[in-house]
Design a protein around this motif. Structure first.
Motif, PDB file in Angstrom:
ATOM      1  N   TYR A  15       1.037  -1.400   0.169  1.00 37.05           N
ATOM      2  CA  TYR A  15       0.445   0.227  -0.179  1.00 37.05           C
ATOM      3  C   TYR A  15       1.130   0.853   0.108  1.00 37.05           C
ATOM      4  O   TYR A  15       0.195   2.171  -1.152  1.00 37.05           O
ATOM      5  CB  TYR A  15      -0.810   0.023   0.680  1.00 37.05           C
ATOM      6  N   ALA A  16       1.868   1.126   0.716  1.00 37.26           N
ATOM      7  CA  ALA A  16       2.825   2.117   0.863  1.00 37.26           C
ATOM      8  C   ALA A  16       3.696   2.973  -0.358  1.00 37.26           C
ATOM      9  O   ALA A  16       3.600   3.535  -1.118  1.00 37.26           O
ATOM     10  CB  ALA A  16       4.186   2.281   1.832  1.00 37.26           C
ATOM     11  N   VAL A  17       4.358   1.990  -2.039  1.00 39.41           N
ATOM     12  CA  VAL A  17       4.516   1.868  -2.293  1.00 39.41           C
ATOM     13  C   VAL A  17       4.019   2.605  -4.156  1.00 39.41           C
ATOM     14  O   VAL A  17       3.694   3.291  -4.419  1.00 39.41           O
ATOM     15  CB  VAL A  17       5.861   0.352  -3.054  1.00 39.41           C
ATOM     16  N   ASN A  18       2.253   1.628  -3.425  1.00 41.12           N
ATOM     17  CA  ASN A  18       1.035   2.199  -4.541  1.00 41.12           C
ATOM     18  C   ASN A  18       0.799   3.499  -4.299  1.00 41.12           C
ATOM     19  O   ASN A  18       0.672   4.469  -5.098  1.00 41.12           O
ATOM     20  CB  ASN A  18       0.151   1.436  -4.420  1.00 41.12           C
ATOM     21  N   GLU A  19       0.830   4.398  -2.715  1.00 40.11           N
ATOM     22  CA  GLU A  19       0.083   5.749  -2.572  1.00 40.11           C
ATOM     23  C   GLU A  19       1.274   5.741  -2.536  1.00 40.11           C
ATOM     24  O   GLU A  19       1.212   7.517  -3.197  1.00 40.11           O
ATOM     25  CB  GLU A  19       0.483   5.628  -0.933  1.00 40.11           C
ATOM     26  N   GLY A  28      -6.898   2.554  11.861  1.00 42.16           N
ATOM     27  CA  GLY A  28      -4.718   3.250  12.437  1.00 42.16           C
ATOM     28  C   GLY A  28      -3.754   2.497  11.725  1.00 42.16           C
ATOM     29  O   GLY A  28      -3.213   3.885  11.293  1.00 42.16           O
ATOM     30  N   ILE A  29      -3.753   1.621  10.740  1.00 44.19           N
ATOM     31  CA  ILE A  29      -2.656   2.119  10.069  1.00 44.19           C
ATOM     32  C   ILE A  29      -3.319   2.663   8.834  1.00 44.19           C
ATOM     33  O   ILE A  29      -1.624   3.121   7.764  1.00 44.19           O
ATOM     34  CB  ILE A  29      -1.563   0.215   9.948  1.00 44.19           C
ATOM     35  N   ALA A  30      -3.655   2.435   8.249  1.00 46.10           N
ATOM     36  CA  ALA A  30      -4.391   3.097   6.970  1.00 46.10           C
ATOM     37  C   ALA A  30      -4.165   5.080   7.131  1.00 46.10           C
ATOM     38  O   ALA A  30      -3.571   5.456   6.424  1.00 46.10           O
ATOM     39  CB  ALA A  30      -5.393   3.688   7.028  1.00 46.10           C
ATOM     40  N   ALA A  31      -4.058   5.059   8.533  1.00 47.12           N
ATOM     41  CA  ALA A  31      -4.712   6.992   8.903  1.00 47.12           C
ATOM     42  C   ALA A  31      -2.688   6.902   9.401  1.00 47.12           C
ATOM     43  O   ALA A  31      -2.274   8.562   8.909  1.00 47.12           O
ATOM     44  CB  ALA A  31      -4.937   6.623  10.507  1.00 47.12           C
ATOM     45  N   ILE A  32      -0.984   6.420   9.177  1.00 44.37           N
ATOM     46  CA  ILE A  32      -0.344   6.532   8.778  1.00 44.37           C
ATOM     47  C   ILE A  32       0.569   6.018   8.285  1.00 44.37           C
ATOM     48  O   ILE A  32       1.898   6.740   7.476  1.00 44.37           O
ATOM     49  CB  ILE A  32       0.606   6.182  10.377  1.00 44.37           C
ATOM     50  N   LEU A  33      -0.038   5.546   7.049  1.00 44.93           N
ATOM     51  CA  LEU A  33       0.198   5.347   6.019  1.00 44.93           C
ATOM     52  C   LEU A  33       1.125   6.882   5.120  1.00 44.93           C
ATOM     53  O   LEU A  33       2.094   7.271   4.016  1.00 44.93           O
ATOM     54  CB  LEU A  33      -0.941   4.986   4.689  1.00 44.93           C
ATOM     55  N   PRO A  34       0.184   8.313   5.029  1.00 49.30           N
ATOM     56  CA  PRO A  34       1.342   9.425   4.281  1.00 49.30           C
ATOM     57  C   PRO A  34       2.562   9.455   5.221  1.00 49.30           C
ATOM     58  O   PRO A  34       3.092  10.003   4.733  1.00 49.30           O
ATOM     59  CB  PRO A  34      -0.510  10.574   4.276  1.00 49.30           C
ATOM     60  N   GLN A  35       2.087   9.506   6.387  1.00 49.66           N
ATOM     61  CA  GLN A  35       3.524   9.182   6.924  1.00 49.66           C
ATOM     62  C   GLN A  35       4.555   8.538   7.052  1.00 49.66           C
ATOM     63  O   GLN A  35       6.286   8.919   6.657  1.00 49.66           O
ATOM     64  CB  GLN A  35       3.171   9.047   8.728  1.00 49.66           C
ATOM     65  N   VAL A  36       4.422   7.201   6.426  1.00 52.84           N
ATOM     66  CA  VAL A  36       5.254   6.821   5.907  1.00 52.84           C
ATOM     67  C   VAL A  36       5.769   6.520   4.654  1.00 52.84           C
ATOM     68  O   VAL A  36       6.992   6.801   3.946  1.00 52.84           O
ATOM     69  CB  VAL A  36       4.633   5.433   5.380  1.00 52.84           C
ATOM     70  N   VAL A  37       4.674   6.775   3.524  1.00 58.60           N
ATOM     71  CA  VAL A  37       5.076   7.260   2.106  1.00 58.60           C
ATOM     72  C   VAL A  37       6.086   8.796   2.139  1.00 58.60           C
ATOM     73  O   VAL A  37       6.992   9.153   1.976  1.00 58.60           O
ATOM     74  CB  VAL A  37       3.715   8.223   1.443  1.00 58.60           C
ATOM     75  N   ASP A  38       5.422   9.385   2.835  1.00 57.16           N
ATOM     76  CA  ASP A  38       6.592  10.835   3.981  1.00 57.16           C
ATOM     77  C   ASP A  38       8.066  10.741   3.918  1.00 57.16           C
ATOM     78  O   ASP A  38       8.636  11.058   3.532  1.00 57.16           O
ATOM     79  CB  ASP A  38       6.045  11.529   4.728  1.00 57.16           C
ATOM     80  N   MET A  39       8.280   9.953   4.399  1.00 55.02           N
ATOM     81  CA  MET A  39       9.481   8.989   5.556  1.00 55.02           C
ATOM     82  C   MET A  39      10.346   8.145   4.423  1.00 55.02           C
ATOM     83  O   MET A  39      11.636   9.468   3.761  1.00 55.02           O
ATOM     84  CB  MET A  39       9.491   8.461   6.527  1.00 55.02           C
TER      85      MET A  39
END
Length: 160
Positions: A21-25, A132-143
């Motif tokens: 999900y992170a790489v697709n985002e 909860g994990i969907a909510a932090i997905l943008p933070q993973v992408v930002d990192m």
């Protein structure tokens, strides 16, 4: 310079698929330079061997059981990564450690490896992340984007 971003995980098991999900985002939100290749590795670490071999930088996004609060993002790099794989942390983890071992054996190990591990909340059967994990997905992408910028790469948000 060649950079590979590898998202791994099983999207059939809720948060186990967070790396995918992170790489697709990332691809949905950003235009990446030609030096960057993004791979949806699913659960097949060894199948990504050819695509990862010889990369200068390898960034991995994955679920990681580290006995932390769900949604905690842990950044590991360099020598921290082999220690991380000494304990089983996700169903596909053997594939990643085997891939890294094969790259090392053949002298094709990326010069720099960074792992972004996300503590899962659920491994229930479902094709979506837990809230909860969907909510932090943008933070993973930002990192991931911040890591690319530290490498001197120009990463631009896509036009709306």
């Amino acid at each position: 310079m060649r950079v590979v971003i590898l998202g791994v995980g099983n999207i059939l098991l809720t948060d186990e698929g967070v790396g995918v999900y992170a790489v697709n985002e990332l691809l949905a939100r950003y235009d990446l330079p030609e030096e960057v290749e993004v791979i949806d590795g699913g659960t097949s670490g060894m199948d990504c061997l050819d695509q990862v071999s010889g990369a200068d930088h390898l960034l991995i996004a994955d679920a990681m059981r580290a006995k932390k609060d769900p949604g905690t993002i842990t950044r590991l790099s360099g020598d921290q990564i082999p220690a991380f794989f000494k304990t089983k942390i996700s169903p596909h983890q053997v594939g990643i450690s085997d891939m890294l071992a094969a790259l090392n054996f053949h002298g094709l190990m990326p010069a720099n490896i960074v792992l972004f591990g996300i503590e899962p909340q659920s491994f229930a059967t479902a094709m979506e992340l837990s809230p909860g994990i969907a909510a932090i997905l943008p933070q993973v992408v930002d990192m991931i984007v911040a890591e690319l910028k530290t490498l001197g790469l120009s990463v631009r948000p896509k036009a709306a």
